[in-house]
Write a protein that holds these residues in place. Structure first.
Motif, short mmCIF file in Angstrom:
data_model
loop_
_atom_site.label_atom_id
_atom_site.label_comp_id
_atom_site.label_asym_id
_atom_site.label_seq_id
_atom_site.Cartn_x
_atom_site.Cartn_y
_atom_site.Cartn_z
N LYS A 2 0.84 -1.19 0.00
CA LYS A 2 0.00 0.00 0.00
C LYS A 2 0.88 1.24 0.00
O LYS A 2 1.80 1.37 0.80
N LEU A 3 0.55 2.13 -0.91
CA LEU A 3 1.32 3.37 -1.02
C LEU A 3 0.82 4.44 -0.07
O LEU A 3 1.57 5.29 0.37
N PHE A 4 -0.49 4.41 0.22
CA PHE A 4 -1.11 5.46 1.01
C PHE A 4 -1.76 4.90 2.26
O PHE A 4 -2.29 3.80 2.25
N THR A 5 -1.73 5.69 3.33
CA THR A 5 -2.39 5.33 4.58
C THR A 5 -3.22 6.53 5.05
O THR A 5 -3.14 7.62 4.46
N LEU A 6 -3.97 6.35 6.11
CA LEU A 6 -4.76 7.45 6.65
C LEU A 6 -3.89 8.63 7.06
O LEU A 6 -4.35 9.78 7.05
N ASP A 7 -2.64 8.37 7.38
CA ASP A 7 -1.71 9.46 7.74
C ASP A 7 -1.42 10.39 6.57
O ASP A 7 -0.94 11.51 6.77
N ASP A 8 -1.71 9.94 5.35
CA ASP A 8 -1.49 10.76 4.16
C ASP A 8 -2.64 11.71 3.86
O ASP A 8 -2.57 12.49 2.92
N LEU A 9 -3.72 11.63 4.66
CA LEU A 9 -4.85 12.52 4.47
C LEU A 9 -4.79 13.67 5.46
O LEU A 9 -4.52 13.48 6.64
N ASN A 10 -5.04 14.85 4.97
CA ASN A 10 -5.07 16.05 5.79
C ASN A 10 -6.50 16.58 5.76
O ASN A 10 -6.98 17.03 4.71
N TYR A 11 -7.18 16.50 6.90
CA TYR A 11 -8.57 16.96 6.99
C TYR A 11 -8.60 18.48 6.92
O TYR A 11 -7.94 19.16 7.70
N LYS A 12 -9.37 19.01 5.98
CA LYS A 12 -9.45 20.45 5.77
C LYS A 12 -10.66 21.07 6.45
O LYS A 12 -10.78 22.28 6.51
N GLY A 13 -11.59 20.24 6.94
CA GLY A 13 -12.75 20.75 7.64
C GLY A 13 -14.05 20.45 6.91
O GLY A 13 -14.09 19.71 5.93
N VAL A 14 -15.10 21.06 7.43
CA VAL A 14 -16.44 20.85 6.86
C VAL A 14 -17.07 22.22 6.59
O VAL A 14 -16.96 23.12 7.42
#
Length: 79
Positions: A2-14
């Motif tokens: 796997k190349l991507f994990t949840l750590d690779d996501l940056n939450y920008k908000g809602v």
């Protein structure tokens, strides 16, 4: 691998119910609203990128959305 994990996501908000994340490796953005059963490339939800896998009887959650983004990245994106 796997190349991507949840750590690779940056939450920008809602904003107006639409959640957004960007991928820290490619800076691509992903959007999700609790009424959608997909992840979109735009905040209106008009351009779906991938469906969200939600077990029968459950409602899509932010966790389902994040997993759908990671699955999408690992099934067709490159780092």
């Amino acid at each position: 691998m796997k190349l991507f994990t949840l750590d690779d996501l940056n939450y920008k908000g809602v904003e107006q119910g639409v959640h957004s994340w960007n991928n820290t490796k490619t800076n691509d953005f992903y959007y999700w609203h609790p009424d959608w059963l997909h992840i979109a490339e735009d905040a209106m939800g008009d351009h779906p990128k991938t469906q969200i896998d939600v077990p029968n009887g459950e409602k899509a959650t932010e966790e389902h959305a994040k997993q759908a983004i990671i699955d999408h990245l690992n099934n067709g994106a490159s780092a």
